[in-house]
Motif scaffolding. Sequence first.
Motif, mmCIF file in Angstrom:
data_model
loop_
_atom_site.group_PDB
_atom_site.id
_atom_site.type_symbol
_atom_site.label_atom_id
_atom_site.label_comp_id
_atom_site.label_asym_id
_atom_site.label_seq_id
_atom_site.Cartn_x
_atom_site.Cartn_y
_atom_site.Cartn_z
ATOM 1 N N ILE B 44 0.851 -1.189 0.000
ATOM 2 C CA ILE B 44 0.000 0.000 0.000
ATOM 3 C C ILE B 44 0.890 1.244 0.000
ATOM 4 O O ILE B 44 1.887 1.302 0.710
ATOM 5 C CB ILE B 44 -1.001 -0.002 1.183
ATOM 6 N N LEU B 45 0.507 2.182 -0.840
ATOM 7 C CA LEU B 45 1.278 3.430 -0.941
ATOM 8 C C LEU B 45 0.390 4.571 -0.467
ATOM 9 O O LEU B 45 -0.625 4.894 -1.096
ATOM 10 C CB LEU B 45 1.716 3.663 -2.398
ATOM 11 N N TYR B 46 0.754 5.124 0.697
ATOM 12 C CA TYR B 46 0.008 6.264 1.212
ATOM 13 C C TYR B 46 0.523 7.517 0.512
ATOM 14 O O TYR B 46 1.733 7.684 0.336
ATOM 15 C CB TYR B 46 0.207 6.405 2.716
ATOM 16 N N ALA B 93 -2.645 -3.311 6.898
ATOM 17 C CA ALA B 93 -3.403 -4.457 6.384
ATOM 18 C C ALA B 93 -4.873 -4.086 6.215
ATOM 19 O O ALA B 93 -5.502 -4.411 5.201
ATOM 20 C CB ALA B 93 -3.258 -5.652 7.325
ATOM 21 N N THR B 94 -5.404 -3.378 7.220
ATOM 22 C CA THR B 94 -6.809 -2.970 7.144
ATOM 23 C C THR B 94 -7.023 -2.026 5.959
ATOM 24 O O THR B 94 -7.945 -2.215 5.157
ATOM 25 C CB THR B 94 -7.233 -2.260 8.455
ATOM 26 N N ALA B 138 -9.890 -8.044 9.136
ATOM 27 C CA ALA B 138 -10.894 -8.339 8.108
ATOM 28 C C ALA B 138 -12.207 -7.630 8.427
ATOM 29 O O ALA B 138 -12.852 -7.055 7.543
ATOM 30 C CB ALA B 138 -11.102 -9.849 8.000
ATOM 31 N N GLU B 139 -12.579 -7.658 9.709
ATOM 32 C CA GLU B 139 -13.836 -6.997 10.081
ATOM 33 C C GLU B 139 -13.764 -5.499 9.834
ATOM 34 O O GLU B 139 -14.666 -4.908 9.249
ATOM 35 C CB GLU B 139 -14.161 -7.288 11.555
ATOM 36 N N ALA B 140 -12.644 -4.922 10.252
ATOM 37 C CA ALA B 140 -12.502 -3.475 10.094
ATOM 38 C C ALA B 140 -12.439 -3.081 8.620
ATOM 39 O O ALA B 140 -12.831 -1.975 8.244
ATOM 40 C CB ALA B 140 -11.242 -2.995 10.824
#
Lengths: 41, 656
Positions: B44-46, B93-94, B138-140
């Motif tokens: 992921i690239l913020y 991850a979220t 996963a939930e978030a």
Amino acid sequence: MADRYTPFGLVEPGDRVTVEREPVLRDETVVSKGLVRRVRS
Amino acid sequence: MTPRPVLSVDFGTTKTYFSKCPAEDPSPVSVDFGDGRDGLLTAILYRDGKDPLIGQTALDEFGEATTGERAGLRLVTNFKPEIALSGEARTAATDYLAAVLAEAGRQRLDVDPSVRQVLFGVPSEADDGYRAALKRVAEAAGYGTPEFVDEPKGALLYHLKQREISVDQALGGVLVVDFGGGTCDFALLEGGRVTHSWGDMLLGGRLFDDLFHQWLLDQNPGLEEDLKARGASYFVGTYLCREAKEFFSRSQARDRTTAVSKVFPRYGRFTDLTWEEFVERGTHYSPSRLIRQAFGAGAGNTLSDGERDLFLWFRKSLTEGLRSKGIANERITIVILSGGSSLWPFVPDILKEELPHLEDQAILRSDRPYAVISMGISVLPALKRKFARVRDALREELPVFIDEEIRPLLESRCALVEDRIVAWSRATIFQQGVGPVLERFRAKGGSLSSLRKELKKQVTLREADLRKTIGDALPLLLSGLRGEARELLAEWFSAHGIALPKRDFPLSADPAQRSDTILSTRAIGVEGMFDALQTVLGGLLTAVTAVLSGGAGTALIASGPVGFVLGGVLGASIAYLLARYGKEKARTFVEDLNLPPAVAGLLIDEGRIAALQEELSTNLRAHLEERLAPTRSQLEGHIQNLVLDEMNALNEINSF
Ligand SMILES: Nc1ncnc2c1ncn2[C@@H]1O[C@H](COP(=O)(O)OP(=O)(O)OP(=O)(O)O)[C@@H](O)[C@H]1O
Ligand SMILES: [Mg+2]
């Protein structure tokens, strides 16, 4: 553009790009997409 | 509640794969996010003030960025193994998993987790902490509450669904190798459950990318500086070199004697890459500074510099794991190669060398080994339902299958054996032995008792031959039977969409290889056959004696053209003997009488001989049928057990 080239990295509308690889076409349909990279200054 | 379709996630260190599968139909598809490749890079690239980027784009965008651009960017990779330990990794991850759903929405890909059963793969080593963290993540991220499936089990389920593994094989010892981009994992599954797992966190495809990068720079002096100056180092080092590597690997998988060349317009060229040189470079590989930096970015894993042998590294990961876990080779009956790097031709080579007891077809690898884990995970619920249906169907159809398919097959097989033995007995015992003796008796005459002896001798004389004939004919029962029964079973099973158990028929015609005796010559009861023969011959003599000594005999003798005078004498004598000494003595006397040819010919006429031959055949056949009946029902039982075992196995899969 998008249906003929895959961007390497992010390419947004208006960006200048270099074509790294030409798409392969047969009878106007894309057999394999080309590749473009954004030109960075 | 009606079962929901499945969305599965193989959340990987380097790449994450998504698959979908209908609830009832085990036909999974891998979700393509538009680049024609399976899966999305786990990165992921913020970006300041913008939505984060994910996947290959994130990595490429960061790699391509100028120093100035980088100030506003933050790339996070390798966060997956850390989610239980680090809040930052959990956030990444979220955000990553949420961005995947957003991206799917933009691309109008139907993956909506709210209407699906969501399954996440978990590494076999994962502890409760990891599972709890993954559940929160996963939930978030909007996936609802996921269920977990061991990753290597996914690989097994995929090949089970493909019918490349039978249900009974799936329950045996299955070694799953997952050789991916970043890591190399091994797991042993027994009874469908992971019993051992180990791996190497550093050994992965990217080391080979680095090898090719170094190779390119070696072949093109000055290129490194040139690329740096043009800001293309990252593009060439990761993307082009990985493509070249995969191209080389694919071409070498077809033919390891051809050299490979590849030109990158503006970025140099690979010239005449040979397998020998690849092996040489892999044997003496030193990680470049670039790749060691990349490793440094991931927490905990550092790759020291210095030379190492990549092939030996892989080999040792395998063998040392097996040794330290105390896994004997023989426990492994199937190997599944998964992960993109398992496409390297040296991978199956090394497995064959280290597990020489395996046949080639026991080592499985799909065309897209990187996608099998997520596809296999997604297929689990549908496969379970299917197997439950199949099990019920097998149970219901078994009696009919035995009655209509197996029993007729066994009957015709037994008839074949009986025919063979009876035909031999007619041709040999009768036509060469008994027949000529009777003819001679007709022609020359003699006593009935010597005829009895002679007939007995003829039969006993051929005892050894008869045993041999039976020994030769018995394999007929099995030859073909195994193949034909398997074919019938395969047809029946495949009508239900499952593979035939690989477990072999417990049948062999070779007595030395058998523990049971269902097909020994003893089963036929050779002694019994002799008894059957002797009984028939004895019957003949008894009948003849009766003719001589009793009412019908008198008539015969009285009316006989030649024996009239004799008849008078005999008739009188026998009547006298009967009165004087009783039946027994009279018979002995009659049997010892030296009969002239005329009488002999009358007593044993052509009709009697023909009838005798028929009677012999019928009796033999009856005896054989009786003796083969238990064998037949035993074979039937074997086949029935095979099906029952399969039903149990299907049941066990249901507890996966
Ligand atoms: N034909 C090929 N020959 C050799 N390597 C290949 C081939 N095709 C793909 N690869 C390599 O496989 C790797 C990707 O495999 P995969 O997608 O299974 O890894 P991953 O799941 O992302 O990694 P990990 O499991 O380590 O997290 C890459 O290094 C890729 O270059
Ligand atoms: Mg993987």
